[in-house]
Design a protein around this motif. Structure first.
Motif: not given
Length: 202
Positions: A159-177
């Motif tokens: 809930v109320n988690q609008k800001v998403l921060i991809p874990q770049l060191e794990e190779g994640i480049t995008d996070v989306r709802w």
């Protein structure tokens, strides 16, 4: 509905069950008397197009356990996370859309690992952990060793988690709802086990 075990080898699915699943039409049935898993693996591991093989046996659980014992198993856990707008959380890693997940730490339960991995990979806080959805299995090779990866999936909410921060060191480049109406983008470029999970839930 038949109880099944489904193991993915790239885009190939091996379904082990005791009765023919009513929701699967296009498959090739294997003869249990002639089946050798590692010979089968070598025959299909280079296939890059979706194909389903069916192994029918009254002792299907023992066949699955024999396969499981024949290689190293790695356990992982992850989540299908919804928010207050009924949107769902996806990550983009290694050129494909995926759900957040990761390996269990030593002594960690699947439930604890699932929440930790989602929070770490997406930079959010999970509000509540719900029911288990399913386990998925896939085989890959590391240093010429076959690995069976079991992933336990759970429903979660944030809930109320609008800001998403991809874990770049794990190779994640995008996070989306994403809303369910936007899932076609995911289904067109994801792993078959994730497609199965989404089809079962939506």
């Amino acid at each position: 509905m038949a109880q099944i075990y489904k193991i993915y080898i790239n885009e190939v699915a091996l379904i082990i069950t005791d009765s023919q699943p009513s929701d699967i039409q296009d498959y090739q049935e294997l003869k249990i008397s002639e089946f050798n898993f590692f010979r089968f693996y070598e025959q299909v591991r280079e296939l890059n197009s979706p194909k389903i093989f069916l192994l029918l046996s009254k002792n299907f659980k023992s066949h699955f356990k024999k396969i499981k014992r024949s290689m190293k198993m790695i356990k992982a856990a992850g989540g299908l996370v919804s928010n207050e707008e009924k949107h769902y959380l996806f990550i983009f890693r290694n050129g494909k859309w995926d759900l957040p997940k990761g390996k269990l730490d030593s002594g960690e339960t699947a439930k604890v690992a699932a929440v930790r991995e989602v929070e770490e990979e997406c930079g959010i806080r999970i509000e509540s952990l719900g029911d288990k959805i399913c386990n998925t299995y896939h085989i890959y090779e590391m240093n010429k060793e076959r690995i069976l990866k079991k992933t336990s999936w759970y429903r979660m909410s944030a809930v109320n988690q609008k800001v998403l921060i991809p874990q770049l060191e794990e190779g994640i480049t995008d996070v989306r709802w994403l809303a369910p109406g936007d899932f076609m983008m995911i289904r067109q470029n994801t792993y078959p086990s994730i497609r199965d999970l989404l089809n079962a839930e939506f």
